[in-house]
Scaffold this motif. Sequence first.
Motif, PDB file in Angstrom:
ATOM      1  N   ALA A   1      13.646 -29.925  25.015  1.00 52.12           N
ATOM      2  CA  ALA A   1      13.877 -28.762  24.161  1.00 52.12           C
ATOM      3  C   ALA A   1      12.855 -28.848  23.024  1.00 52.12           C
ATOM      4  O   ALA A   1      12.615 -29.930  22.475  1.00 52.12           O
ATOM      5  N   VAL A   2      12.211 -27.720  22.691  1.00 54.23           N
ATOM      6  CA  VAL A   2      11.136 -27.754  21.702  1.00 54.23           C
ATOM      7  C   VAL A   2      11.325 -26.675  20.637  1.00 54.23           C
ATOM      8  O   VAL A   2      11.838 -25.598  20.907  1.00 54.23           O
ATOM      9  N   THR A   3      10.863 -26.997  19.435  1.00 54.37           N
ATOM     10  CA  THR A   3      10.921 -26.048  18.330  1.00 54.37           C
ATOM     11  C   THR A   3       9.993 -24.879  18.625  1.00 54.37           C
ATOM     12  O   THR A   3       8.825 -25.075  18.964  1.00 54.37           O
ATOM     13  N   SER A   4      10.498 -23.657  18.469  1.00 55.78           N
ATOM     14  CA  SER A   4       9.633 -22.487  18.612  1.00 55.78           C
ATOM     15  C   SER A   4       9.463 -21.757  17.288  1.00 55.78           C
ATOM     16  O   SER A   4       8.522 -20.992  17.115  1.00 55.78           O
ATOM     17  N   SER A   5      10.357 -22.010  16.337  1.00 56.29           N
ATOM     18  CA  SER A   5      10.233 -21.394  15.018  1.00 56.29           C
ATOM     19  C   SER A   5      11.023 -22.207  14.009  1.00 56.29           C
ATOM     20  O   SER A   5      12.114 -22.706  14.318  1.00 56.29           O
ATOM     21  N   LEU A   6      10.470 -22.343  12.805  1.00 56.79           N
ATOM     22  CA  LEU A   6      11.180 -22.984  11.708  1.00 56.79           C
ATOM     23  C   LEU A   6      10.824 -22.231  10.438  1.00 56.79           C
ATOM     24  O   LEU A   6       9.657 -22.181  10.049  1.00 56.79           O
ATOM     25  N   VAL A   7      11.816 -21.605   9.835  1.00 55.16           N
ATOM     26  CA  VAL A   7      11.635 -20.870   8.578  1.00 55.16           C
ATOM     27  C   VAL A   7      12.400 -21.626   7.509  1.00 55.16           C
ATOM     28  O   VAL A   7      13.599 -21.847   7.631  1.00 55.16           O
ATOM     29  N   MET A   8      11.685 -22.035   6.469  1.00 52.85           N
ATOM     30  CA  MET A   8      12.270 -22.898   5.438  1.00 52.85           C
ATOM     31  C   MET A   8      12.342 -22.166   4.110  1.00 52.85           C
ATOM     32  O   MET A   8      11.370 -21.526   3.703  1.00 52.85           O
ATOM     33  N   ASN A   9      13.484 -22.268   3.456  1.00 50.70           N
ATOM     34  CA  ASN A   9      13.672 -21.738   2.111  1.00 50.70           C
ATOM     35  C   ASN A   9      13.960 -22.911   1.185  1.00 50.70           C
ATOM     36  O   ASN A   9      14.984 -23.589   1.339  1.00 50.70           O
ATOM     37  N   PHE A  10      13.045 -23.160   0.261  1.00 51.68           N
ATOM     38  CA  PHE A  10      13.221 -24.241  -0.705  1.00 51.68           C
ATOM     39  C   PHE A  10      13.974 -23.666  -1.905  1.00 51.68           C
ATOM     40  O   PHE A  10      13.507 -22.723  -2.541  1.00 51.68           O
ATOM     41  N   LEU A  11      15.136 -24.224  -2.196  1.00 47.66           N
ATOM     42  CA  LEU A  11      16.019 -23.655  -3.208  1.00 47.66           C
ATOM     43  C   LEU A  11      15.959 -24.381  -4.548  1.00 47.66           C
ATOM     44  O   LEU A  11      16.104 -23.766  -5.597  1.00 47.66           O
ATOM     45  N   ARG A  12      15.759 -25.690  -4.524  1.00 42.97           N
ATOM     46  CA  ARG A  12      15.601 -26.504  -5.735  1.00 42.97           C
ATOM     47  C   ARG A  12      15.011 -27.840  -5.325  1.00 42.97           C
ATOM     48  O   ARG A  12      15.038 -28.196  -4.153  1.00 42.97           O
TER      49      ARG A  12
ATOM     50  N   THR B   1       9.092 -33.669   4.401  1.00 42.84           N
ATOM     51  CA  THR B   1      10.267 -34.477   4.741  1.00 42.84           C
ATOM     52  C   THR B   1      11.471 -33.577   4.975  1.00 42.84           C
ATOM     53  O   THR B   1      12.213 -33.757   5.948  1.00 42.84           O
ATOM     54  N   LEU B   2      11.676 -32.596   4.101  1.00 42.80           N
ATOM     55  CA  LEU B   2      12.789 -31.651   4.258  1.00 42.80           C
ATOM     56  C   LEU B   2      12.659 -30.871   5.567  1.00 42.80           C
ATOM     57  O   LEU B   2      13.637 -30.709   6.303  1.00 42.80           O
ATOM     58  N   MET B   3      11.450 -30.413   5.867  1.00 47.36           N
ATOM     59  CA  MET B   3      11.235 -29.643   7.089  1.00 47.36           C
ATOM     60  C   MET B   3      11.473 -30.495   8.335  1.00 47.36           C
ATOM     61  O   MET B   3      12.109 -30.054   9.292  1.00 47.36           O
ATOM     62  N   GLY B   4      10.978 -31.725   8.306  1.00 50.51           N
ATOM     63  CA  GLY B   4      11.174 -32.614   9.445  1.00 50.51           C
ATOM     64  C   GLY B   4      12.637 -32.929   9.673  1.00 50.51           C
ATOM     65  O   GLY B   4      13.114 -32.980  10.811  1.00 50.51           O
ATOM     66  N   HIS B   5      13.381 -33.126   8.573  1.00 54.01           N
ATOM     67  CA  HIS B   5      14.804 -33.445   8.723  1.00 54.01           C
ATOM     68  C   HIS B   5      15.592 -32.228   9.209  1.00 54.01           C
ATOM     69  O   HIS B   5      16.524 -32.370  10.005  1.00 54.01           O
ATOM     70  N   ALA B   6      15.221 -31.035   8.764  1.00 52.22           N
ATOM     71  CA  ALA B   6      15.873 -29.816   9.265  1.00 52.22           C
ATOM     72  C   ALA B   6      15.645 -29.678  10.763  1.00 52.22           C
ATOM     73  O   ALA B   6      16.573 -29.364  11.526  1.00 52.22           O
ATOM     74  N   ASP B   7      14.430 -29.940  11.203  1.00 55.42           N
ATOM     75  CA  ASP B   7      14.099 -29.859  12.622  1.00 55.42           C
ATOM     76  C   ASP B   7      14.878 -30.900  13.425  1.00 55.42           C
ATOM     77  O   ASP B   7      15.405 -30.601  14.503  1.00 55.42           O
ATOM     78  N   THR B   8      14.982 -32.108  12.888  1.00 56.65           N
ATOM     79  CA  THR B   8      15.730 -33.169  13.565  1.00 56.65           C
ATOM     80  C   THR B   8      17.201 -32.793  13.699  1.00 56.65           C
ATOM     81  O   THR B   8      17.806 -32.972  14.765  1.00 56.65           O
ATOM     82  N   ALA B   9      17.803 -32.257  12.642  1.00 58.68           N
ATOM     83  CA  ALA B   9      19.217 -31.876  12.691  1.00 58.68           C
ATOM     84  C   ALA B   9      19.452 -30.774  13.726  1.00 58.68           C
ATOM     85  O   ALA B   9      20.443 -30.813  14.466  1.00 58.68           O
ATOM     86  N   ALA B  10      18.546 -29.801  13.801  1.00 58.52           N
ATOM     87  CA  ALA B  10      18.682 -28.744  14.808  1.00 58.52           C
ATOM     88  C   ALA B  10      18.570 -29.324  16.213  1.00 58.52           C
ATOM     89  O   ALA B  10      19.335 -28.956  17.116  1.00 58.52           O
TER      90      ALA B  10
END
Length: 140
Positions: free
Chosen positions: A83-94, A60-69
Amino acid sequence: MSYSLQLDIPGANAVLRRAFPGRDQAYFPSVTLVEPGRVHVVLPYHESTLRPGQLISGPTLMGHADTAAYVLILAHIGDQLMAVTSSLVMNFLRGARPGELHAQAEFLRLGRRNAVCDVKLWTESPDRLAAQATVTYAIP
């Protein structure tokens, strides 16, 4: 760097709904801020986003980050839905506690062929980030 907008808040919401027509409208992200180089997108809370431990799931977090971008890019380049995603690097902080999921996306770079965005995500407060993503999009 200065950025010029092609879409305002209603325009960004309309393009997002047109890009994803089959999504449940009760659980649809809402663009709440569009400024040069920055957007804010809110995903309503729904219990189906929870994982064991009563936290919002990573997908869910990854999908929402992609949507916001995606919203950030379209707000600046206009109605170019391919326009298409070519890279998504996710850092889970808490762990993201149940609640509305907020995403603030800002450009790191906007070029003719690609865009790189920094996305911060939270449920409790922007001072308590749940995750941060760097998302790159290829622009047609």
